[in-house]
Design a protein around this motif. Sequence first.
Motif, PDB file in Angstrom:
ATOM      1  N   THR A   1       0.758  -1.368   0.212  1.00 10.43           N
ATOM      2  CA  THR A   1      -0.490   0.012  -0.243  1.00 10.43           C
ATOM      3  C   THR A   1       0.756   1.510  -0.291  1.00 10.43           C
ATOM      4  N   LEU A   2       0.582   1.677  -1.188  1.00 16.63           N
ATOM      5  CA  LEU A   2       0.726   3.409  -1.260  1.00 16.63           C
ATOM      6  C   LEU A   2       0.435   4.489  -0.566  1.00 16.63           C
ATOM      7  N   GLY A   3       0.616   5.223   0.975  1.00 21.48           N
ATOM      8  CA  GLY A   3       0.554   6.598   1.053  1.00 21.48           C
ATOM      9  C   GLY A   3       0.910   7.757   0.835  1.00 21.48           C
ATOM     10  N   MET A   4      -0.604   8.600   0.149  1.00 25.14           N
ATOM     11  CA  MET A   4      -0.443   9.956  -0.989  1.00 25.14           C
ATOM     12  C   MET A   4      -0.538  11.127  -0.453  1.00 25.14           C
ATOM     13  N   ILE A   5      -0.175  11.806   0.349  1.00 21.15           N
ATOM     14  CA  ILE A   5      -0.223  12.804   1.152  1.00 21.15           C
ATOM     15  C   ILE A   5       0.262  14.179   0.031  1.00 21.15           C
ATOM     16  N   PHE A   6      -1.534  14.655  -0.166  1.00 17.80           N
ATOM     17  CA  PHE A   6      -0.693  16.041  -1.166  1.00 17.80           C
ATOM     18  C   PHE A   6      -1.422  17.210  -0.390  1.00 17.80           C
TER      19      PHE A   6
ATOM     20  N   HIS B   1      10.258  22.004   1.505  1.00 14.55           N
ATOM     21  CA  HIS B   1      10.901  20.704   0.995  1.00 14.55           C
ATOM     22  C   HIS B   1      11.369  19.922   2.700  1.00 14.55           C
ATOM     23  N   GLU B   2      11.496  21.331   3.855  1.00 18.17           N
ATOM     24  CA  GLU B   2      11.666  20.913   4.915  1.00 18.17           C
ATOM     25  C   GLU B   2      10.412  19.980   5.747  1.00 18.17           C
ATOM     26  N   GLU B   3       9.112  19.655   5.058  1.00 23.47           N
ATOM     27  CA  GLU B   3       8.219  18.931   5.496  1.00 23.47           C
ATOM     28  C   GLU B   3       8.878  16.991   4.916  1.00 23.47           C
ATOM     29  N   ILE B   4       9.408  17.252   3.828  1.00 22.23           N
ATOM     30  CA  ILE B   4       9.023  16.094   3.699  1.00 22.23           C
ATOM     31  C   ILE B   4      10.440  15.755   3.802  1.00 22.23           C
ATOM     32  N   GLU B   5      11.353  16.383   4.367  1.00 22.22           N
ATOM     33  CA  GLU B   5      12.831  15.843   4.910  1.00 22.22           C
ATOM     34  C   GLU B   5      12.144  15.480   6.238  1.00 22.22           C
ATOM     35  N   GLU B   6      11.078  16.311   6.847  1.00 20.48           N
ATOM     36  CA  GLU B   6      10.711  15.949   7.638  1.00 20.48           C
ATOM     37  C   GLU B   6       9.721  14.380   8.505  1.00 20.48           C
ATOM     38  N   LEU B   7       8.743  14.520   7.029  1.00 21.53           N
ATOM     39  CA  LEU B   7       8.289  13.234   7.026  1.00 21.53           C
ATOM     40  C   LEU B   7       9.402  11.570   6.897  1.00 21.53           C
ATOM     41  N   ALA B   8      10.731  11.582   6.040  1.00 24.71           N
ATOM     42  CA  ALA B   8      11.493  10.983   5.453  1.00 24.71           C
ATOM     43  C   ALA B   8      12.285  10.776   7.547  1.00 24.71           C
ATOM     44  N   ARG B   9      12.344  11.608   7.966  1.00 20.78           N
ATOM     45  CA  ARG B   9      13.085  11.436   9.011  1.00 20.78           C
ATOM     46  C   ARG B   9      12.587  10.452  10.384  1.00 20.78           C
ATOM     47  N   TYR B  10      11.672  10.781  10.371  1.00 22.38           N
ATOM     48  CA  TYR B  10      10.368  10.191  11.941  1.00 22.38           C
ATOM     49  C   TYR B  10       9.325   8.899  11.001  1.00 22.38           C
ATOM     50  N   GLY B  11      10.229   9.039   9.240  1.00 24.02           N
ATOM     51  CA  GLY B  11       9.488   7.418   9.040  1.00 24.02           C
ATOM     52  C   GLY B  11       9.834   6.382   9.103  1.00 24.02           C
ATOM     53  N   SER B  12       9.556   5.515   9.338  1.00 23.11           N
ATOM     54  CA  SER B  12      10.567   3.936   9.018  1.00 23.11           C
ATOM     55  C   SER B  12      10.120   3.535   7.327  1.00 23.11           C
ATOM     56  N   ILE B  13       9.705   3.987   6.314  1.00 26.17           N
ATOM     57  CA  ILE B  13       8.987   3.655   5.322  1.00 26.17           C
ATOM     58  C   ILE B  13       9.492   4.288   4.516  1.00 26.17           C
ATOM     59  N   PRO B  14       9.825   3.855   3.084  1.00 24.98           N
ATOM     60  CA  PRO B  14      10.864   5.033   1.763  1.00 24.98           C
ATOM     61  C   PRO B  14       9.661   6.036   1.727  1.00 24.98           C
ATOM     62  N   VAL B  15       9.834   7.208   1.262  1.00 23.97           N
ATOM     63  CA  VAL B  15       9.439   8.112   1.382  1.00 23.97           C
ATOM     64  C   VAL B  15       9.789   9.001  -0.465  1.00 23.97           C
ATOM     65  N   ILE B  16       9.219   9.199  -0.579  1.00 22.27           N
ATOM     66  CA  ILE B  16       8.587  10.319  -2.447  1.00 22.27           C
ATOM     67  C   ILE B  16       8.626  11.157  -2.358  1.00 22.27           C
ATOM     68  N   ASN B  17       9.657  12.251  -2.953  1.00 20.75           N
ATOM     69  CA  ASN B  17       8.943  14.044  -2.887  1.00 20.75           C
ATOM     70  C   ASN B  17       8.149  13.699  -4.313  1.00 20.75           C
TER      71      ASN B  17
ATOM     72  N   GLY C   1      -3.403  20.550  11.433  1.00 19.29           N
ATOM     73  CA  GLY C   1      -2.394  20.572  12.493  1.00 19.29           C
ATOM     74  C   GLY C   1      -0.918  19.678  12.857  1.00 19.29           C
ATOM     75  N   GLU C   2      -1.961  18.448  12.441  1.00 17.86           N
ATOM     76  CA  GLU C   2      -0.807  17.805  13.369  1.00 17.86           C
ATOM     77  C   GLU C   2       0.542  17.441  11.995  1.00 17.86           C
ATOM     78  N   SER C   3       1.461  17.501  12.557  1.00 20.26           N
ATOM     79  CA  SER C   3       2.333  17.565  12.710  1.00 20.26           C
ATOM     80  C   SER C   3       2.939  16.730  11.271  1.00 20.26           C
ATOM     81  N   MET C   4       4.322  16.322  10.885  1.00 20.14           N
ATOM     82  CA  MET C   4       4.976  15.541   9.444  1.00 20.14           C
ATOM     83  C   MET C   4       5.592  14.439  10.574  1.00 20.14           C
ATOM     84  N   ALA C   5       5.791  14.705  11.553  1.00 17.58           N
ATOM     85  CA  ALA C   5       6.869  13.618  12.243  1.00 17.58           C
ATOM     86  C   ALA C   5       5.772  12.603  12.848  1.00 17.58           C
ATOM     87  N   ASP C   6       4.229  13.688  13.407  1.00 17.49           N
ATOM     88  CA  ASP C   6       3.274  11.977  13.915  1.00 17.49           C
ATOM     89  C   ASP C   6       2.528  11.663  13.188  1.00 17.49           C
TER      90      ASP C   6
END
Length: 299
Positions: A39-44, A103-119, A79-84
Amino acid sequence: MAKKDLLGVKDMPAKEVEEILKLAAKMKKDGKPVLAGKTLGMIFERPSTRTRVSFEVAMTQLGGHAIYLDLGGSQLGRGESMADTARTLSRYVDAVVARVYTHEEIEELARYGSIPVINGMSDREHPCQALADVFTMRESGKKEVAIVGDPQTSIANSLMVACAKAGIGVHLVCPPGYMPRAEYLKEVQKAGVNVRMSHDISEGVKNVDVIYVVAWKAGGESEEEREEKLRAFMPFQVNSAVLAHAKKDCIVMHPLPAQRGVEITSDVLDGKHSAVWEQAENRLHVQKAILVHLLGAGK
Ligand code: CP
């Protein structure tokens, strides 16, 4: 094994660019359902036609599933954070693609996620578009591109670096006073390809194989700045008079959506040199390659 993300082309080794391009050619020929059960999550956070649809269709055709989240339909909008969000989605899905404002948001998503993150596009990079564009250039055997328009847009940043890493010469064509971001120009120069800059469009499109039109806005400008930019860039519109200076077999590319009559005219966009619909189709094949590459499936 550490998880892999795709946040930008700037920090991607040339070898990885090649791997994705090779995989995309395979996917275009025969995309087997190697992502069954994934499953792919898609945040837009921002609107999209091509990126959203190509990723969703890619997952379906590869046997998986995609879930779309926008600001209005998720707690991100409250307002839920990208990290959570990253920590939570990592417990449900196998990868996330996100189109974000910064770009900081995608970096945050990648930093706190344990799955691959695609910009799926940030204010700094649009790597999925750029890789698909290089794939399109390669398919038609093109070796040198003129990137016409604002050299600081996210697509210009990713494209100049992706081209350079794939051995495609880069010619930046824009009004005087507009410069590419130093960190991206440095990467292009490091790759050792032919790189030039021109402030004269008729000169700029001469002898290149591809005329690539990028939009004139990098985002975040005021109304006044936008008007100023429109005045500065109008002489850089790609129209039939400009094409008269180009090689007979050159192709014209545009990431879309196009502002017809602004950065490109309809006769060029719909004309015989236009490769924009093949280019849009290739988003699907390259998106599949990116997913398979990051999820390490069926190579
Ligand atoms: N080129 C591109 O990314 O298109 P969308 O904004 O429609 O996704």
